[in-house]
Design a protein around this motif. Structure first.
Motif, short mmCIF file in Angstrom:
data_model
loop_
_atom_site.label_atom_id
_atom_site.label_comp_id
_atom_site.label_asym_id
_atom_site.label_seq_id
_atom_site.Cartn_x
_atom_site.Cartn_y
_atom_site.Cartn_z
N ILE A 80 -7.57 1.50 8.23
CA ILE A 80 -7.43 0.15 7.67
C ILE A 80 -8.76 -0.35 7.14
O ILE A 80 -8.80 -1.17 6.22
CB ILE A 80 -6.81 -0.85 8.67
CG1 ILE A 80 -7.79 -1.21 9.79
CG2 ILE A 80 -5.52 -0.35 9.23
CD1 ILE A 80 -7.36 -2.42 10.60
N GLY A 81 -9.86 0.15 7.70
CA GLY A 81 -11.17 -0.22 7.18
C GLY A 81 -11.45 0.43 5.84
O GLY A 81 -12.08 -0.16 4.96
N GLY A 82 -10.94 1.65 5.67
CA GLY A 82 -11.14 2.36 4.42
C GLY A 82 -10.27 1.82 3.30
O GLY A 82 -10.74 1.62 2.17
N ASN A 83 -9.01 1.56 3.61
CA ASN A 83 -8.09 1.03 2.59
C ASN A 83 -6.87 0.45 3.31
O ASN A 83 -5.96 1.18 3.69
CB ASN A 83 -7.66 2.13 1.62
CG ASN A 83 -6.91 1.58 0.42
OD1 ASN A 83 -6.12 0.65 0.54
ND2 ASN A 83 -7.14 2.18 -0.74
N ILE A 84 -6.86 -0.86 3.49
CA ILE A 84 -5.80 -1.49 4.27
C ILE A 84 -4.45 -1.38 3.58
O ILE A 84 -3.41 -1.24 4.24
CB ILE A 84 -6.16 -2.96 4.58
CG1 ILE A 84 -5.18 -3.52 5.63
CG2 ILE A 84 -6.17 -3.81 3.31
CD1 ILE A 84 -5.60 -4.87 6.19
N ASP A 85 -4.43 -1.43 2.25
CA ASP A 85 -3.15 -1.31 1.54
C ASP A 85 -2.54 0.07 1.73
O ASP A 85 -1.33 0.21 1.94
CB ASP A 85 -3.36 -1.59 0.05
CG ASP A 85 -3.72 -3.05 -0.22
OD1 ASP A 85 -3.22 -3.91 0.53
OD2 ASP A 85 -4.51 -3.31 -1.14
N ALA A 86 -3.38 1.10 1.66
CA ALA A 86 -2.89 2.46 1.89
C ALA A 86 -2.41 2.62 3.32
O ALA A 86 -1.41 3.30 3.59
CB ALA A 86 -3.99 3.46 1.57
N ALA A 87 -3.14 1.97 4.27
CA ALA A 87 -2.74 2.04 5.68
C ALA A 87 -1.37 1.42 5.89
O ALA A 87 -0.54 1.93 6.65
CB ALA A 87 -3.79 1.34 6.54
N LYS A 88 -1.09 0.31 5.19
CA LYS A 88 0.22 -0.32 5.28
C LYS A 88 1.31 0.59 4.75
O LYS A 88 2.39 0.69 5.31
CB LYS A 88 0.22 -1.64 4.51
CG LYS A 88 -0.59 -2.75 5.14
CD LYS A 88 -0.58 -4.00 4.25
CE LYS A 88 -1.40 -5.12 4.85
NZ LYS A 88 -1.46 -6.31 3.95
N ARG A 89 1.00 1.28 3.64
CA ARG A 89 2.01 2.14 3.02
C ARG A 89 2.41 3.31 3.89
O ARG A 89 3.54 3.80 3.81
CB ARG A 89 1.49 2.63 1.66
CG ARG A 89 1.53 1.56 0.56
CD ARG A 89 1.37 2.17 -0.82
NE ARG A 89 0.06 2.78 -1.01
CZ ARG A 89 -1.00 2.13 -1.49
NH1 ARG A 89 -0.91 0.85 -1.81
NH2 ARG A 89 -2.15 2.76 -1.64
N VAL A 90 1.48 3.79 4.72
CA VAL A 90 1.82 4.93 5.59
C VAL A 90 2.39 4.45 6.92
O VAL A 90 2.62 5.26 7.83
CB VAL A 90 0.58 5.83 5.83
CG1 VAL A 90 0.11 6.43 4.53
CG2 VAL A 90 -0.53 5.09 6.54
N GLY A 91 2.61 3.15 7.06
CA GLY A 91 3.31 2.64 8.23
C GLY A 91 2.46 2.21 9.40
O GLY A 91 2.97 2.02 10.51
N ILE A 92 1.16 2.03 9.21
CA ILE A 92 0.29 1.58 10.30
C ILE A 92 0.56 0.10 10.59
O ILE A 92 0.62 -0.72 9.67
CB ILE A 92 -1.19 1.80 9.95
CG1 ILE A 92 -1.50 3.30 9.90
CG2 ILE A 92 -2.11 1.11 10.96
CD1 ILE A 92 -2.92 3.63 9.48
#
Length: 329
Positions: A195-207
């Motif tokens: 989430i620190g690297g890319n929060i939007d990408a983290a959301k997309r993978v279900g975090i």
């Protein structure tokens, strides 16, 4: 081949360059103080004195890697240690384990408040935690009337070298090991980096972002409280304003250790080096007679230089990336 790659990666890392800076600083202060700085007793006392800040820096490392920041942690530490002090003074059955537990639970609770606000308000974490810092501190001063607490039970107030080393360095070592294990070997650690690297990408993978925020801000609260425990033992009094305003040293430790303020990057080893740099700079300047007012100036200058160096390395990395070369760590 793999060991050579790891070796080359270390020698090109931020941690390596900061280690060189630490050694040079230690040699400089050793020469200027006629060897006094490098004596075993001074180095041990220096590390003990800064151990509580090092514990807090472990929490700061985690929250910055997640892409946030917590400015309220010093007030969290103060509230936690004050409640611990009241507990020790008013409950005859109190012991070290229960007192530490009371402090850490308080720190986690205050951290969770920050987490909920950060997650749902969607405002910059800097602004939110500055606001909670002011609220927490104002309430603390109002409820305590600025009264200092001291004269703790003998099991806490009695000091000797082995006990001081055990509490200060033992708690610091525990904070380092726990943080290292979480960030290196657990799913939560990987989620924090994600989430620190890319929060939007983290959301997309279900975090689950809320769960990560709750963990991160609860953790920084716990580390702040644990640091407050060590500080209370070292100074043997709980003052409502004892730690307030000392945030810069802890943030400096994380920054000098190579943490990326944008999130997604940072290491426990680097933060330890950052702690030793701040401690060395402050202790060395004190020994050579430099005014305490100048210590903040020099620490700020070192942070600025570190930022400039990191910026230069980022520019070089982008140039290498555009040419298809190997990036520096």
């Amino acid at each position: 081949m793999r060991s050579k790659l790891k070796e080359n990666k270390f020698f090109s890392s931020h941690e390596f360059y900061m280690s060189i800076a630490l050694i040079l600083l230690a040699v400089f202060f050793g020469i200027r103080t006629g060897g006094l700085f490098l004596t075993g007793s001074n180095l041990l006392n220096m590390v003990i004195s800064y151990s509580y800040l090092g514990i807090m820096a472990m929490g700061m490392l985690v929250v910055i890697i997640s892409g946030g920041i917590d400015i309220s942690f010093m007030v969290t530490a103060t509230i936690s240690q004050y409640i611990m002090a009241k507990f020790m003074l008013e409950f005859a059955g109190a012991n070290l384990l229960s007192a530490v537990a009371i402090s850490v639970v308080t720190g986690i609770a205050l951290g969770l408040i920050n987490a909920v606000l950060v997650h749902y308000l969607k405002a910059p974490t800097l602004i939110i935690t500055i606001a909670t810092m002011s609220i927490y501190f104002g309430l603390l001063m109002y409820l305590t009337n600025g009264v200092r607490l001291f004269s703790f039970p003998a099991w806490f107030s009695e000091k000797n070298d082995s006990k001081t080393i055990g509490i200060a360095l033992g708690f610091f070592a525990a904070a380092v090991v726990i943080t290292f294990v979480i960030m290196k070997f657990t799913k939560m650690g990987r989620k924090i980096y994600a989430i620190g690297g890319n929060i939007d990408a983290a959301k997309r993978v279900g975090i689950n972002i809320l769960l990560v925020h709750l963990f991160v801000y609860g953790y920084v609260g716990a580390m702040a409280a644990l640091g407050g425990v060590v500080h209370l033992y070292l100074v043997q009094q709980a003052a409502p304003n004892a730690l307030y305003g000392g945030e810069m040293d802890v943030i400096a430790m994380a920054v000098l250790g190579g943490v990326n303020l944008a999130g997604g990057k940072g290491s426990v080893g680097g933060t330890i080096i950052g702690m030793l740099l701040v401690a060395t700079l402050s202790n060395g300047l004190l020994l050579i007679g430099v005014s305490s007012y100048w210590q903040d100036f020099f620490i700020g200058a070192v942070i600025l230089i570190s930022f400039c160096f990191s910026g230069w390395r980022n520019i070089k990395n982008k140039e290498k990336e555009s040419k298809g070369g190997k990036l520096d760590d």
